[in-house]
Design a protein around this motif. Structure first.
Motif, PDB file in Angstrom:
ATOM      1  N   MET A 236       0.825  -1.210   0.000  1.00  0.00           N
ATOM      2  CA  MET A 236       0.000   0.000   0.000  1.00  0.00           C
ATOM      3  C   MET A 236       0.860   1.260   0.000  1.00  0.00           C
ATOM      4  SD  MET A 236      -3.161  -0.862  -0.185  1.00  0.00           S
ATOM      5  CE  MET A 236      -4.507  -1.907   0.360  1.00  0.00           C
ATOM      6  N   TRP A 237       1.977   1.223   0.722  1.00  0.00           N
ATOM      7  CA  TRP A 237       2.915   2.352   0.751  1.00  0.00           C
ATOM      8  C   TRP A 237       3.408   2.655  -0.663  1.00  0.00           C
ATOM      9  CZ3 TRP A 237       8.107   1.911  -0.726  1.00  0.00           C
ATOM     10  CH2 TRP A 237       8.919   3.032  -0.481  1.00  0.00           C
ATOM     11  N   PHE A 238       3.806   1.617  -1.378  1.00  0.00           N
ATOM     12  CA  PHE A 238       4.302   1.835  -2.729  1.00  0.00           C
ATOM     13  C   PHE A 238       3.180   2.308  -3.660  1.00  0.00           C
ATOM     14  CE2 PHE A 238       5.144   0.408  -7.078  1.00  0.00           C
ATOM     15  CZ  PHE A 238       6.333   1.082  -7.305  1.00  0.00           C
ATOM     16  N   LYS A 239       1.987   1.782  -3.461  1.00  0.00           N
ATOM     17  CA  LYS A 239       0.845   2.184  -4.283  1.00  0.00           C
ATOM     18  C   LYS A 239       0.607   3.693  -4.166  1.00  0.00           C
ATOM     19  CE  LYS A 239      -4.128   1.196  -4.791  1.00  0.00           C
ATOM     20  NZ  LYS A 239      -5.263   0.404  -4.229  1.00  0.00           N
ATOM     21  N   ARG A 240       0.676   4.227  -2.933  1.00  0.00           N
ATOM     22  CA  ARG A 240       0.473   5.664  -2.733  1.00  0.00           C
ATOM     23  C   ARG A 240       1.663   6.461  -3.271  1.00  0.00           C
ATOM     24  NH1 ARG A 240      -3.535   9.241  -2.619  1.00  0.00           N
ATOM     25  NH2 ARG A 240      -2.952  11.145  -1.507  1.00  0.00           N
ATOM     26  N   PHE A 241       2.856   5.965  -3.035  1.00  0.00           N
ATOM     27  CA  PHE A 241       4.083   6.602  -3.519  1.00  0.00           C
ATOM     28  C   PHE A 241       4.032   6.742  -5.046  1.00  0.00           C
ATOM     29  CE2 PHE A 241       9.032   6.093  -3.353  1.00  0.00           C
ATOM     30  CZ  PHE A 241       9.186   7.439  -3.594  1.00  0.00           C
ATOM     31  N   LYS A 242       3.645   5.678  -5.712  1.00  0.00           N
ATOM     32  CA  LYS A 242       3.555   5.678  -7.174  1.00  0.00           C
ATOM     33  C   LYS A 242       2.460   6.629  -7.661  1.00  0.00           C
ATOM     34  CE  LYS A 242       2.677   2.559 -11.089  1.00  0.00           C
ATOM     35  NZ  LYS A 242       2.423   1.154 -11.491  1.00  0.00           N
ATOM     36  N   TYR A 243       1.314   6.609  -7.007  1.00  0.00           N
ATOM     37  CA  TYR A 243       0.199   7.480  -7.394  1.00  0.00           C
ATOM     38  C   TYR A 243       0.628   8.947  -7.341  1.00  0.00           C
ATOM     39  CZ  TYR A 243      -4.142  10.119  -7.058  1.00  0.00           C
ATOM     40  OH  TYR A 243      -5.132  11.036  -7.255  1.00  0.00           O
TER      41      TYR A 243
END
Length: 396
Positions: A236-243
């Motif tokens: 989830m951390w990476f998902k937000r970082f990427k977004y």
């Protein structure tokens, strides 16, 4: 040249050739000291902070023990023995930060990066070439494609040097007694039959114990709910970082962005960036990104840094999950998820591409383990279960 390394699992590990110490001294191999073997498992079992470094040396040692078995030794020439030992030592050289966890966001597997490091522009590649070892041959063993099938089996099978080390090492590190395979007995009674690595019928109980130990390690250690929670919080951390990156968010710190730029675009991370990353680097990045103005990225970074992971549970109903989701005040896209996992198998027949079966030799007749073992033939179901991901702690 003689060198010994003291190991808490195997005792003294002996290196008779400078090739191996030169490989260990490379930057790529020393990086493994900074990658915890169990990834999220370290947050469950405080003493499970052993590394890929110690595991790789352990696999080298177990391979050396196999080669002390005359029945195996005489089926492998001197050149292939050296290549085999190197493959055991380097088989996990491509693991990313937090071991398997990093593969949740990477566009390539750790096996692919292992090949890149061995064959690419690396200190390891130079050491191999300078010592007359063909990097392509080492890779062929790790990929299970070496012309000597016995060599392949010792590094990659359902009963290989890799598993004989990590099960005992992980059990000891976690402080549990689920898995202590009888390595000496299994290795002493290994044989070669029809160009296959096989085991005497007298090892049947020891092999069953090994397989049951592996099964319980998966149930109680590798798939522990806290470890699963860490993995999914990281995802989830990476998902937000990427977004944020794709939507032109202005980050305070450029270092994390520069490191992950290729993955944001679903491209392979360049090798020089990949080997720069380790567990230490990732925790530093969490600290930096915790300072961002975006509340979600800051919160998820804090959760990873301070063990406040999203919760993982299979003990609630879908209705309860949906109610929590409906009442949540934040963005549910980064705090709620449903994942499905299969129950771990105890033993399975190999695919046509790669023979990883465990063979038992009884009265000079070769049998697949499943044909002789009552335990393996028990109805172990591969059930698929749902695991719900949701916040245990409030968004800060």
């Amino acid at each position: 040249m003689e060198k010994f390394i003291r190991d808490n699992v195997h005792g003294e590990i002996y290196f008779e050739d400078k090739l191996f110490t030169e490989l260990i001294d490379t930057n790529e191999f020393q990086r493994l000291r900074r990658i915890i073997q169990l990834g999220g498992g370290q947050f469950v079992f405080p003493s499970a902070n052993h590394t890929r470094f110690s595991h790789c040396i352990g696999v080298y040692h177990v391979i050396c023990k196999f080669l002390e078995n005359d029945a195996i030794n005489e089926h492998i020439n001197e050149k292939d023995k050296k290549v085999l030992k190197v493959a055991g030592l380097l088989h996990d050289i491509g693991h990313g930060a937090f071991s398997h966890t990093f593969e949740l966001i990477s566009t390539r597997s750790h096996e692919e990066y292992t090949v890149d490091i061995i064959k690419g522009n690396s200190q390891i590649n130079k050491v191999l070439i300078n010592n007359g070892v063909d990097p392509d041959e080492v890779v062929s063993v790790i990929e299970g494609k070496h012309q000597n099938k016995v060599v392949n089996s010792l590094v990659s099978s359902q009963l290989d040097a890799d598993r004989l080390d990590y099960l005992q090492r992980d059990s000891k590190g976690a402080g549990v007694n689920y898995s202590k395979p009888d390595i000496d007995w299994i290795i002493r009674n290994a044989k070669i039959h029809d160009n296959k690595l096989v085991f005497s019928n007298k090892t049947l109980n020891a092999i069953e114990n090994f397989l049951l130990g592996r099964y319980h390690m998966f149930k109680q250690v590798y798939e522990h709910k806290i470890s699963t929670a860490f993995d999914n919080t990281f995802k989830m951390w990476f998902k937000r970082f990427k977004y944020l990156y794709l939507n032109n968010y202005r980050f305070k710190h450029s270092k994390p962005v520069n490191l992950f730029e290729e993955i944001f675009h679903e491209k392979p991370m360049p090798l020089e960036k990949y080997v720069y990353l380790d567990d230490y680097t990732m925790f530093e990045l969490f600290k930096l990104l915790k300072e961002e103005n975006d509340e979600i990225l800051s919160d998820l970074s804090n959760r990873l840094q301070n063990r406040k992971f999203l919760k993982a549970s299979s003990d609630i109903t879908e209705e309860e999950f949906n109610n929590m989701k409906s009442n949540f005040k934040g963005d549910v896209n980064y705090y709620f998820d449903i994942i499905t996992v299969k129950d771990i198998f105890i033993y399975k027949d190999s695919s046509e591409k790669k023979d990883e079966n465990i063979y038992i030799l009884k009265d000079n007749n070769l049998s697949n383990l499943k044909d002789l073992s009552e335990i393996i033939n028990t109805d172990w179901k591969n059930n698929i279960k749902k695991i719900y991901i949701f916040p245990k702690y409030n968004v800060e």
